[in-house]
Design an enzyme around this catalytic site. Structure first.
Site, PDB file in Angstrom:
ATOM      1  N   GLN A   1      -6.910   0.067   6.284  1.00  0.00           N
ATOM      2  CA  GLN A   1      -7.479  -0.423   7.549  1.00  0.00           C
ATOM      3  C   GLN A   1      -8.989  -0.639   7.462  1.00  0.00           C
ATOM      4  O   GLN A   1      -9.627  -0.971   8.461  1.00  0.00           O
ATOM      5  CB  GLN A   1      -7.148   0.546   8.694  1.00  0.00           C
ATOM      6  CG  GLN A   1      -5.658   0.668   8.974  1.00  0.00           C
ATOM      7  CD  GLN A   1      -5.041  -0.584   9.621  1.00  0.00           C
ATOM      8  OE1 GLN A   1      -5.748  -1.479  10.096  1.00  0.00           O
ATOM      9  NE2 GLN A   1      -3.729  -0.658   9.638  1.00  0.00           N
TER      10      GLN A   1
ATOM     11  N   THR B   1       7.338  -7.945 -13.464  1.00  0.00           N
ATOM     12  CA  THR B   1       6.720  -9.260 -13.625  1.00  0.00           C
ATOM     13  C   THR B   1       5.675  -9.502 -12.550  1.00  0.00           C
ATOM     14  O   THR B   1       5.922  -9.221 -11.370  1.00  0.00           O
ATOM     15  CB  THR B   1       7.820 -10.350 -13.553  1.00  0.00           C
ATOM     16  OG1 THR B   1       8.744 -10.088 -14.606  1.00  0.00           O
ATOM     17  CG2 THR B   1       7.241 -11.745 -13.706  1.00  0.00           C
TER      18      THR B   1
ATOM     19  N   ASN C   1      -5.308   3.758  11.364  1.00  0.00           N
ATOM     20  CA  ASN C   1      -4.648   2.534  11.836  1.00  0.00           C
ATOM     21  C   ASN C   1      -4.474   2.498  13.350  1.00  0.00           C
ATOM     22  O   ASN C   1      -4.450   1.429  13.943  1.00  0.00           O
ATOM     23  CB  ASN C   1      -3.287   2.354  11.145  1.00  0.00           C
ATOM     24  CG  ASN C   1      -2.468   3.616  11.071  1.00  0.00           C
ATOM     25  OD1 ASN C   1      -2.986   4.682  10.732  1.00  0.00           O
ATOM     26  ND2 ASN C   1      -1.197   3.519  11.366  1.00  0.00           N
TER      27      ASN C   1
ATOM     28  N   ALA D   1       0.829  -1.206   0.000  1.00  0.00           N
ATOM     29  CA  ALA D   1       0.000   0.000   0.000  1.00  0.00           C
ATOM     30  C   ALA D   1       0.864   1.258   0.000  1.00  0.00           C
ATOM     31  O   ALA D   1       0.451   2.296  -0.520  1.00  0.00           O
ATOM     32  CB  ALA D   1      -0.929  -0.002   1.210  1.00  0.00           C
ATOM     33  N   THR D   2       2.057   1.158   0.560  1.00  0.00           N
ATOM     34  CA  THR D   2       2.973   2.309   0.528  1.00  0.00           C
ATOM     35  C   THR D   2       3.224   2.704  -0.926  1.00  0.00           C
ATOM     36  O   THR D   2       3.209   3.888  -1.275  1.00  0.00           O
ATOM     37  CB  THR D   2       4.291   1.941   1.246  1.00  0.00           C
ATOM     38  OG1 THR D   2       3.988   1.674   2.621  1.00  0.00           O
ATOM     39  CG2 THR D   2       5.322   3.052   1.148  1.00  0.00           C
TER      40      THR D   2
ATOM     41  N   CYS E   1       7.982   5.978  25.501  1.00  0.00           N
ATOM     42  CA  CYS E   1       7.840   6.197  26.938  1.00  0.00           C
ATOM     43  C   CYS E   1       7.799   7.684  27.231  1.00  0.00           C
ATOM     44  O   CYS E   1       7.981   8.522  26.366  1.00  0.00           O
ATOM     45  CB  CYS E   1       8.945   5.513  27.713  1.00  0.00           C
ATOM     46  SG  CYS E   1      10.495   6.363  27.600  1.00  0.00           S
TER      47      CYS E   1
ATOM     48  N   SER F   1      -3.978  -3.294   1.063  1.00  0.00           N
ATOM     49  CA  SER F   1      -2.790  -4.081   1.384  1.00  0.00           C
ATOM     50  C   SER F   1      -3.216  -5.462   1.877  1.00  0.00           C
ATOM     51  O   SER F   1      -3.981  -5.572   2.837  1.00  0.00           O
ATOM     52  CB  SER F   1      -1.991  -3.357   2.465  1.00  0.00           C
ATOM     53  OG  SER F   1      -0.813  -4.058   2.738  1.00  0.00           O
ATOM     54  N   ALA F   2      -2.686  -6.520   1.245  1.00  0.00           N
ATOM     55  CA  ALA F   2      -3.155  -7.885   1.554  1.00  0.00           C
ATOM     56  C   ALA F   2      -2.828  -8.320   2.975  1.00  0.00           C
ATOM     57  O   ALA F   2      -3.588  -9.060   3.592  1.00  0.00           O
ATOM     58  CB  ALA F   2      -2.546  -8.882   0.561  1.00  0.00           C
ATOM     59  N   HIS F   3      -1.684  -7.862   3.501  1.00  0.00           N
ATOM     60  CA  HIS F   3      -1.270  -8.415   4.804  1.00  0.00           C
ATOM     61  C   HIS F   3      -2.086  -7.867   5.972  1.00  0.00           C
ATOM     62  O   HIS F   3      -1.904  -8.287   7.103  1.00  0.00           O
ATOM     63  CB  HIS F   3       0.236  -8.238   5.022  1.00  0.00           C
ATOM     64  CG  HIS F   3       0.717  -6.851   5.317  1.00  0.00           C
ATOM     65  ND1 HIS F   3       0.994  -6.428   6.589  1.00  0.00           N
ATOM     66  CD2 HIS F   3       0.986  -5.800   4.507  1.00  0.00           C
ATOM     67  CE1 HIS F   3       1.438  -5.170   6.545  1.00  0.00           C
ATOM     68  NE2 HIS F   3       1.438  -4.777   5.294  1.00  0.00           N
TER      69      HIS F   3
HETATM   70  N1  7TS Z   1      -1.788   2.790   5.200  1.00  0.00           N
HETATM   71  C1  7TS Z   1      -2.266   2.476   6.423  1.00  0.00           C
HETATM   72  C2  7TS Z   1      -3.507   3.135   6.922  1.00  0.00           C
HETATM   73  C3  7TS Z   1      -1.591   1.531   7.206  1.00  0.00           C
HETATM   74  O1  7TS Z   1      -2.089   1.216   8.420  1.00  0.00           O
HETATM   75  C4  7TS Z   1      -0.407   0.932   6.723  1.00  0.00           C
HETATM   76  C5  7TS Z   1       0.391  -0.005   7.576  1.00  0.00           C
HETATM   77  C6  7TS Z   1       0.015   1.274   5.411  1.00  0.00           C
HETATM   78  C7  7TS Z   1      -0.687   2.218   4.693  1.00  0.00           C
HETATM   79  C8  7TS Z   1       1.218   0.637   4.769  1.00  0.00           C
HETATM   80  O2  7TS Z   1       0.889  -0.594   4.211  1.00  0.00           O
HETATM   81  P1  7TS Z   1       1.988  -1.523   3.507  1.00  0.00           P
HETATM   82  O3  7TS Z   1       1.241  -2.428   2.593  1.00  0.00           O
HETATM   83  O4  7TS Z   1       2.905  -0.617   2.757  1.00  0.00           O
HETATM   84  O5  7TS Z   1       2.670  -2.261   4.596  1.00  0.00           O
HETATM   85  N2  7TS Z   1       0.225   0.241   8.956  1.00  0.00           N
HETATM   86  C9  7TS Z   1       0.971  -0.220   9.995  1.00  0.00           C
HETATM   87  C10 7TS Z   1       0.626   0.006  11.349  1.00  0.00           C
HETATM   88  O6  7TS Z   1      -0.350   0.607  11.754  1.00  0.00           O
HETATM   89  N3  7TS Z   1       1.578  -0.547  12.131  1.00  0.00           N
HETATM   90  O7  7TS Z   1       2.474  -1.131  11.329  1.00  0.00           O
HETATM   91  C11 7TS Z   1       2.117  -0.937  10.008  1.00  0.00           C
END
Ligand code: 7TS
Length: 404
Positions: free
Chosen positions: A181, A239, A153, A71-72, A327, A201-203
């Protein structure tokens, strides 16, 4: 007992997803761009995955869903390409976003500011969301893009995406939403919500890491971020990552099947955990109304307990949680989302995010309640500051959408 409550960071890959992916590593491994049978063998699986994506978000078959590495990448792509297409080679110079986007949006916006783009970072209200009328009031004739997340998130709070989409449509401004999210956690129906671009984002929904997707509304052109071999119709070269594409399709299909039932089951566990912590402990606060939150998320603050200390104790109890805060020492940053909603500095150093999944069990919740409470007692007993900052029950916390 091992308990993983950091599902907003990433999720376990569903065993059914692993199973669906496996043949595409070492049996059906040809390059899908190759013309021979080894290449074309993966085509039905790719088509199936694309259809699973369309169905999950109720996209029209005229729209595009393009797989990315994460997603980044999808967020970078939209922001940088709108800059190239509409700002560098156009007449606009303005992007509207919020103060509490993910760093993949915020850092890209900072980069674009360095290139001369004007960026408005909208403040959030005491619930941690931006209201639609606020978005309206900041759109100008120079605005090229509005980029606002579907759900946050850290808090799980859900933004009024449908209303914001209508405003953008009416004003003729492009609308991007980072729905990382939201997808797989709450219904995302693009037949009723107007967005031009949407990142996934799949994960985050029990698929593999290293694969995301960008939804692109039918009429939208977007200069590619990655040029090369004209894969995905020239929109994103490289690819195709067939096993991961198959995994993302399977994961989104499972996550969105009977989503209301899945949401209710997760929310029941989340609510039980939240109620137990709020009633079993003094001076603890959770952020945002539950009715407007993703069903799996709690952001809880515990006066007198440093976020990092708490994470350490939870980790020792084999519980995985997270904190955007560090902290309470001066050189470590407070939770920026909590500060943005108006929490005081001390409270913003104590935020702990607990995020459940459909694999979280009732026994795990019982265990977390017990260990969470004993960790708070231990840390408060050794806290030099707790006696001093002590009970302001309600006070500033209650005023900023924080519940106790
Ligand atoms: N956008 C949102 C809203 C997210 O929460 C995250 C990952 C990303 C983009 C990035 O996704 P990725 O596919 O590039 O990994 N968020 C978090 C989190 O809240 N703690 O660790 C990763």
């Amino acid at each position: 007992m091992n308990v993983y409550l950091d599902n907003n960071a990433t999720t376990m890959v569903d065993p059914a997803v692993v199973e669906a992916m496996m043949p595409f590593f070492s049996e059906i491994y040809g390059n899908p761009s190759s013309l021979h049978r080894y290449g074309t063998a993966s085509h039905p699986a790719i088509t199936k995955a694309i259809n699973q994506m369309y169905k999950a978000i109720n996209a029209s078959d005229k729209d595009d869903v393009v797989f990315t590495s994460c997603a980044t990448e999808a967020n970078n792509w939209v922001l940088k390409s709108v800059w190239i297409d509409k700002i560098l080679h156009g007449e606009k110079n303005h992007i509207v976003t919020t103060e509490i986007e993910h760093p993949s949006v915020l850092s890209t916006c900072k980069f674009l500011e360095d290139q001369g783009v004007k960026v408005t970072y909208l403040p959030v209200n005491d619930q941690g969301i931006v209201e639609a009328h606020t978005v309206r009031s900041f759109i100008t004739e120079k605005t090229a893009l509005v980029s606002i997340m579907w759900a946050n998130n850290e808090t799980g709070m859900i933004f009024p995406i449908q209303e914001i989409g209508e405003i953008c449509k009416e004003k003729g401004v492009l609308f991007h939403t980072d729905a990382v999210q939201a997808v797989g956690k709450i219904p995302v129906d693009l037949s009723v919500v107007h967005v031009d671009f949407l990142s996934m984002s799949a994960h985050k929904f029990h698929g593999p890491k290293g694969i995301g997707a960008l939804y692109i509304r039918e009429s939208q052109k977007l200069t590619p971020l990655l040029h090369g071999g004209e894969h995905m119709g020239g929109r994103r070269s490289g690819t195709l990552n067939v096993p991961y594409i198959v995994g993302m399709g399977k994961a989104i299909e499972i996550a969105t099947e009977n989503i209301e039932e899945k949401m209710a089951a997760i929310a029941a566990k989340r609510d039980r955990l939240e109620d137990a912590l709020l009633s079993g402990l003094t001076d603890v606060f959770t952020v945002g109304d539950r009715a407007n939150r993703t069903p799996n998320t709690i952001l809880i603050s515990i006066r007198g307990v440093e976020g990092e200390g708490m994470l350490w104790d939870l980790n020792n109890a084999l519980i995985g949680a997270s904190t955007g805060s560090a902290c309470a020492s001066e050189d470590l940053e407070a939770n920026s989302v909590m500060l943005a909603i108006g929490a005081d500095n001390e409270l913003a150093h104590t935020g702990i995010r607990l995020s459940l999944s459909r694999f979280t069990t009732d026994a795990e919740i019982d265990y977390v309640i017990e260990r969470f409470e004993s960790a708070v007692s231990r840390l408060r007993a050794i806290s030099s500051s707790y006696a001093i900052v002590q009970p302001t029950a309600g006070g500033a916390a209650a005023e900023c959408g924080i519940h106790h």
